[in-house]
Design a protein around this motif. Sequence first.
Motif, PDB file in Angstrom:
ATOM      1  N   ASP A  70       0.839  -1.202   0.000  1.00 55.13           N
ATOM      2  CA  ASP A  70       0.000   0.000   0.000  1.00 55.13           C
ATOM      3  C   ASP A  70       0.873   1.250   0.000  1.00 55.13           C
ATOM      4  OD1 ASP A  70      -2.629   1.381   0.336  1.00 55.13           O
ATOM      5  OD2 ASP A  70      -1.702   1.992   2.225  1.00 55.13           O
ATOM      6  N   ARG A  71       1.906   1.257   0.832  1.00 60.90           N
ATOM      7  CA  ARG A  71       2.822   2.396   0.881  1.00 60.90           C
ATOM      8  C   ARG A  71       3.555   2.575  -0.446  1.00 60.90           C
ATOM      9  NH1 ARG A  71       8.570   3.010   0.650  1.00 60.90           N
ATOM     10  NH2 ARG A  71       8.835   1.143   1.941  1.00 60.90           N
ATOM     11  N   ALA A  72       4.020   1.451  -1.039  1.00 62.79           N
ATOM     12  CA  ALA A  72       4.773   1.520  -2.291  1.00 62.79           C
ATOM     13  C   ALA A  72       3.901   2.006  -3.448  1.00 62.79           C
ATOM     14  CB  ALA A  72       5.361   0.153  -2.612  1.00 62.79           C
ATOM     15  N   LEU A  73       2.680   1.485  -3.541  1.00 64.76           N
ATOM     16  CA  LEU A  73       1.773   1.916  -4.614  1.00 64.76           C
ATOM     17  C   LEU A  73       1.377   3.379  -4.447  1.00 64.76           C
ATOM     18  CD1 LEU A  73      -0.506  -1.248  -4.955  1.00 64.76           C
ATOM     19  CD2 LEU A  73       1.083  -0.364  -6.667  1.00 64.76           C
ATOM     20  N   GLU A  74       1.185   3.798  -3.202  1.00 60.35           N
ATOM     21  CA  GLU A  74       0.842   5.197  -2.949  1.00 60.35           C
ATOM     22  C   GLU A  74       1.989   6.113  -3.381  1.00 60.35           C
ATOM     23  OE1 GLU A  74      -0.444   8.098   0.791  1.00 60.35           O
ATOM     24  OE2 GLU A  74      -0.267   5.929   1.075  1.00 60.35           O
ATOM     25  N   GLU A  75       3.216   5.688  -3.109  1.00 58.81           N
ATOM     26  CA  GLU A  75       4.373   6.484  -3.518  1.00 58.81           C
ATOM     27  C   GLU A  75       4.462   6.565  -5.038  1.00 58.81           C
ATOM     28  OE1 GLU A  75       9.217   6.254  -3.003  1.00 58.81           O
ATOM     29  OE2 GLU A  75       7.928   5.604  -1.345  1.00 58.81           O
ATOM     30  N   ALA A  76       4.203   5.448  -5.716  1.00 58.59           N
ATOM     31  CA  ALA A  76       4.240   5.431  -7.180  1.00 58.59           C
ATOM     32  C   ALA A  76       3.139   6.315  -7.762  1.00 58.59           C
ATOM     33  CB  ALA A  76       4.097   3.998  -7.690  1.00 58.59           C
ATOM     34  N   GLU A  77       1.980   6.285  -7.142  1.00 55.73           N
ATOM     35  CA  GLU A  77       0.865   7.109  -7.619  1.00 55.73           C
ATOM     36  C   GLU A  77       1.161   8.590  -7.440  1.00 55.73           C
ATOM     37  OE1 GLU A  77      -2.807   3.971  -6.759  1.00 55.73           O
ATOM     38  OE2 GLU A  77      -2.123   5.346  -5.195  1.00 55.73           O
ATOM     39  N   GLU A  78       1.743   8.932  -6.300  1.00 57.18           N
ATOM     40  CA  GLU A  78       2.079  10.340  -6.061  1.00 57.18           C
ATOM     41  C   GLU A  78       3.138  10.830  -7.050  1.00 57.18           C
ATOM     42  OE1 GLU A  78       3.271  10.546  -2.015  1.00 57.18           O
ATOM     43  OE2 GLU A  78       1.218  10.455  -1.210  1.00 57.18           O
ATOM     44  N   VAL A  85       5.974  -2.435 -11.659  1.00 56.82           N
ATOM     45  CA  VAL A  85       6.266  -3.855 -11.890  1.00 56.82           C
ATOM     46  C   VAL A  85       6.271  -4.552 -10.536  1.00 56.82           C
ATOM     47  CG1 VAL A  85       7.905  -5.539 -12.780  1.00 56.82           C
ATOM     48  CG2 VAL A  85       7.638  -3.333 -13.932  1.00 56.82           C
ATOM     49  N   LEU A  86       5.335  -5.484 -10.356  1.00 56.03           N
ATOM     50  CA  LEU A  86       5.269  -6.262  -9.124  1.00 56.03           C
ATOM     51  C   LEU A  86       6.093  -7.531  -9.314  1.00 56.03           C
ATOM     52  CD1 LEU A  86       1.435  -5.901  -8.424  1.00 56.03           C
ATOM     53  CD2 LEU A  86       3.291  -4.669  -7.276  1.00 56.03           C
ATOM     54  N   ASP A  87       7.279  -7.568  -8.726  1.00 54.34           N
ATOM     55  CA  ASP A  87       8.191  -8.704  -8.857  1.00 54.34           C
ATOM     56  C   ASP A  87       7.757  -9.780  -7.863  1.00 54.34           C
ATOM     57  OD1 ASP A  87      10.244 -10.486  -9.005  1.00 54.34           O
ATOM     58  OD2 ASP A  87      11.848  -9.006  -8.831  1.00 54.34           O
ATOM     59  N   ILE A  88       7.050 -10.820  -8.360  1.00 50.37           N
ATOM     60  CA  ILE A  88       6.399 -11.802  -7.485  1.00 50.37           C
ATOM     61  C   ILE A  88       7.197 -13.093  -7.386  1.00 50.37           C
ATOM     62  CG2 ILE A  88       4.326 -13.209  -7.151  1.00 50.37           C
ATOM     63  CD1 ILE A  88       2.719 -11.040  -8.510  1.00 50.37           C
ATOM     64  N   ASP A  89       7.446 -13.502  -6.156  1.00 50.49           N
ATOM     65  CA  ASP A  89       8.031 -14.807  -5.844  1.00 50.49           C
ATOM     66  C   ASP A  89       7.570 -15.170  -4.447  1.00 50.49           C
ATOM     67  OD1 ASP A  89       9.437 -17.128  -5.594  1.00 50.49           O
ATOM     68  OD2 ASP A  89      11.419 -16.183  -5.462  1.00 50.49           O
ATOM     69  N   THR A  90       6.404 -15.786  -4.352  1.00 50.21           N
ATOM     70  CA  THR A  90       5.796 -16.073  -3.052  1.00 50.21           C
ATOM     71  C   THR A  90       5.068 -17.411  -3.074  1.00 50.21           C
ATOM     72  OG1 THR A  90       4.165 -15.310  -1.415  1.00 50.21           O
ATOM     73  CG2 THR A  90       3.743 -14.736  -3.707  1.00 50.21           C
ATOM     74  N   PRO A  91       5.102 -18.136  -1.955  1.00 51.66           N
ATOM     75  CA  PRO A  91       4.372 -19.402  -1.867  1.00 51.66           C
ATOM     76  C   PRO A  91       2.896 -19.218  -1.555  1.00 51.66           C
ATOM     77  CG  PRO A  91       5.538 -19.011   0.177  1.00 51.66           C
ATOM     78  CD  PRO A  91       5.921 -17.891  -0.753  1.00 51.66           C
ATOM     79  N   GLY A  92       2.469 -17.973  -1.336  1.00 53.61           N
ATOM     80  CA  GLY A  92       1.070 -17.706  -0.997  1.00 53.61           C
ATOM     81  C   GLY A  92       0.959 -17.181   0.414  1.00 53.61           C
ATOM     82  N   GLY A  93      -0.194 -17.389   1.021  1.00 50.49           N
ATOM     83  CA  GLY A  93      -0.406 -16.889   2.375  1.00 50.49           C
ATOM     84  C   GLY A  93      -1.878 -16.744   2.697  1.00 50.49           C
ATOM     85  N   ARG A  94      -2.209 -15.726   3.447  1.00 49.42           N
ATOM     86  CA  ARG A  94      -3.574 -15.515   3.922  1.00 49.42           C
ATOM     87  C   ARG A  94      -4.473 -15.035   2.789  1.00 49.42           C
ATOM     88  NH1 ARG A  94      -4.387 -14.873   9.410  1.00 49.42           N
ATOM     89  NH2 ARG A  94      -6.138 -13.526   8.908  1.00 49.42           N
ATOM     90  N   LEU A  95      -5.647 -15.671   2.679  1.00 48.20           N
ATOM     91  CA  LEU A  95      -6.568 -15.298   1.615  1.00 48.20           C
ATOM     92  C   LEU A  95      -7.205 -13.931   1.857  1.00 48.20           C
ATOM     93  CD1 LEU A  95      -8.393 -18.691   0.891  1.00 48.20           C
ATOM     94  CD2 LEU A  95      -6.245 -17.802  -0.022  1.00 48.20           C
ATOM     95  N   ASP A  96      -7.505 -13.618   3.117  1.00 50.94           N
ATOM     96  CA  ASP A  96      -8.113 -12.313   3.391  1.00 50.94           C
ATOM     97  C   ASP A  96      -7.146 -11.180   3.072  1.00 50.94           C
ATOM     98  OD1 ASP A  96      -6.411 -12.989   5.433  1.00 50.94           O
ATOM     99  OD2 ASP A  96      -7.772 -12.474   7.069  1.00 50.94           O
ATOM    100  N   THR A  97      -5.848 -11.400   3.344  1.00 52.66           N
ATOM    101  CA  THR A  97      -4.852 -10.388   3.005  1.00 52.66           C
ATOM    102  C   THR A  97      -4.684 -10.297   1.495  1.00 52.66           C
ATOM    103  OG1 THR A  97      -3.690 -10.870   5.073  1.00 52.66           O
ATOM    104  CG2 THR A  97      -2.484  -9.632   3.406  1.00 52.66           C
ATOM    105  N   ALA A  98      -4.744 -11.454   0.813  1.00 54.29           N
ATOM    106  CA  ALA A  98      -4.640 -11.459  -0.655  1.00 54.29           C
ATOM    107  C   ALA A  98      -5.790 -10.668  -1.279  1.00 54.29           C
ATOM    108  CB  ALA A  98      -4.639 -12.888  -1.176  1.00 54.29           C
ATOM    109  N   GLU A  99      -6.990 -10.813  -0.712  1.00 53.57           N
ATOM    110  CA  GLU A  99      -8.135 -10.042  -1.216  1.00 53.57           C
ATOM    111  C   GLU A  99      -7.884  -8.544  -1.065  1.00 53.57           C
ATOM    112  OE1 GLU A  99     -12.282 -11.471  -0.429  1.00 53.57           O
ATOM    113  OE2 GLU A  99     -11.212 -12.784   0.968  1.00 53.57           O
ATOM    114  N   GLU A 100      -7.357  -8.156   0.101  1.00 53.87           N
ATOM    115  CA  GLU A 100      -7.089  -6.742   0.358  1.00 53.87           C
ATOM    116  C   GLU A 100      -6.056  -6.199  -0.630  1.00 53.87           C
ATOM    117  OE1 GLU A 100      -5.027  -3.961   3.829  1.00 53.87           O
ATOM    118  OE2 GLU A 100      -5.566  -6.042   4.255  1.00 53.87           O
ATOM    119  N   ILE A 101      -4.976  -6.969  -0.837  1.00 55.34           N
ATOM    120  CA  ILE A 101      -3.921  -6.518  -1.748  1.00 55.34           C
ATOM    121  C   ILE A 101      -4.435  -6.490  -3.187  1.00 55.34           C
ATOM    122  CG2 ILE A 101      -1.642  -7.054  -2.683  1.00 55.34           C
ATOM    123  CD1 ILE A 101      -0.942  -8.301   0.010  1.00 55.34           C
TER     124      ILE A 101
END
Length: 461
Positions: A70-78, A85-101
């Motif tokens: 959220d902080r990074a996207l806000e900085e890019a928007e400003e 570019v979202l450099d993704i390398d993740t095994p996953g995690g919480r679904l509720d957090t994924a929905e928020e992101i």
Amino acid sequence: MKLRIFHPNRHQIVDWGKALRLALLLMLSVIPLIGIALGNARAAETPSAGAVYVIPVHQTVQTGLASFLDRALEEAEEAKASLVVLDIDTPGGRLDTAEEIGKRIRGATVPTVAYVSGKAASAGAYLALNAGGIAMAPGTTIGAAMIVDGSGNAVENPKLVSFWSEEMASAAELNGRDANIAIGMVDPDRVVEMKAIGETKQKGQIISLSSEKALKVGYADKIAKTPEEVIAWKGLSDRTVVDLKPSFAEKVSTAVTSPGIATLLLIIGIAGVAIELLVPGFGIPGIIGLLSFGLYFFGQSIAGFAGMEALVVFLLGIALLVLEVFIPSFGILGILGIVAIIFGITMGAYDTGNALRSLGIASLVAAVIVAVFVYVFRKRGVWNRFILSEQLTTDKGYVPQVSREKWIGQEGVATSMLRPSGIAEIEGQRLDVITSGELIEKGKSIRVVSVDGTRILVKEI
């Protein structure tokens, strides 16, 4: 340091360590305040408009990652960035957090593209599908978004599977991708035909696509070896590239807001403060407990969950517990303190239900730790202040009271006139005696009739 003041009848101990522990209590408020200040002062130098921002997503999808993105996207928007570019390398995690992101990525006011540099599994696949485009490095994968519990076992609840399947399908349809493939990444019971690669997913299987297969079925738009190739693909090679990294505070926040670490901090905090209140004098358990609570609120404040109101309520609870030890209130202050602590912790958490669950587990574990510690150091417990431990022994000049029941029935001689009290000699010992009212002359024989405390009743024989 202890100053001992002696009085002829009693001595008091003025414990200056109490003042130190109260000062340490104030430290608890400082640590989260630092987090809040850092959160308000994150803005770095803003590059010129049109720069390309590369944001790493290289950790488990949880609350700390949501705060950073959220902080990074806000900085890019400003900065009016040309591309994120979202450099993704993740095994996953919480679904509720994924929905928020995912919602945050969809709502970004700047173009976004997901670059899968490792694996985009489970919640990571969902994040990639929410971006405006997907590029993948050779040898990477995307998919395997089946719902699992904390132990890694598949969750077979039809409602949850259906819900997450629809979430994945909706994300896929944002950019015209085949929704059935997205559902096949979640639901092992769904049969999905993928004609572009000549494969059909059967029941009991979960779809996970390599970069080459993803490109053929439309789940990747470009194969790129580096983020620079992704930027070139978008025709932005001439733009300034800004590599955003999580700050030290954000890294700490990510660590301490994870469910396991947050629960551990609560265990240490509860146990430390309780031990200091029940077995005072050490100082170290209280310091460690307060620092643990401070670190907990620091992480929550950096993540944007805990505000000043949560901290104030929590500190009020601690203060009420301290007062309960010194001011008799029949438990009222203690109960109010516990309620305030619970409210403070849950108010400063991302999810109230999870916070209550973690607090419950922490309380049980801490209770065991406190019970063991109190038993080992029971002689130093605060309850000893309310127990009379002073002994009146002969070495201190006190003469113990001997039972006089043995004199009943014994005979002797009045060595003084009994009118009605006086002195008699019984078994060679001079004793104070008394009659029931009659007068007995000196030298008369007497017998002990009864004994009432120190009163020996005699009569003439």
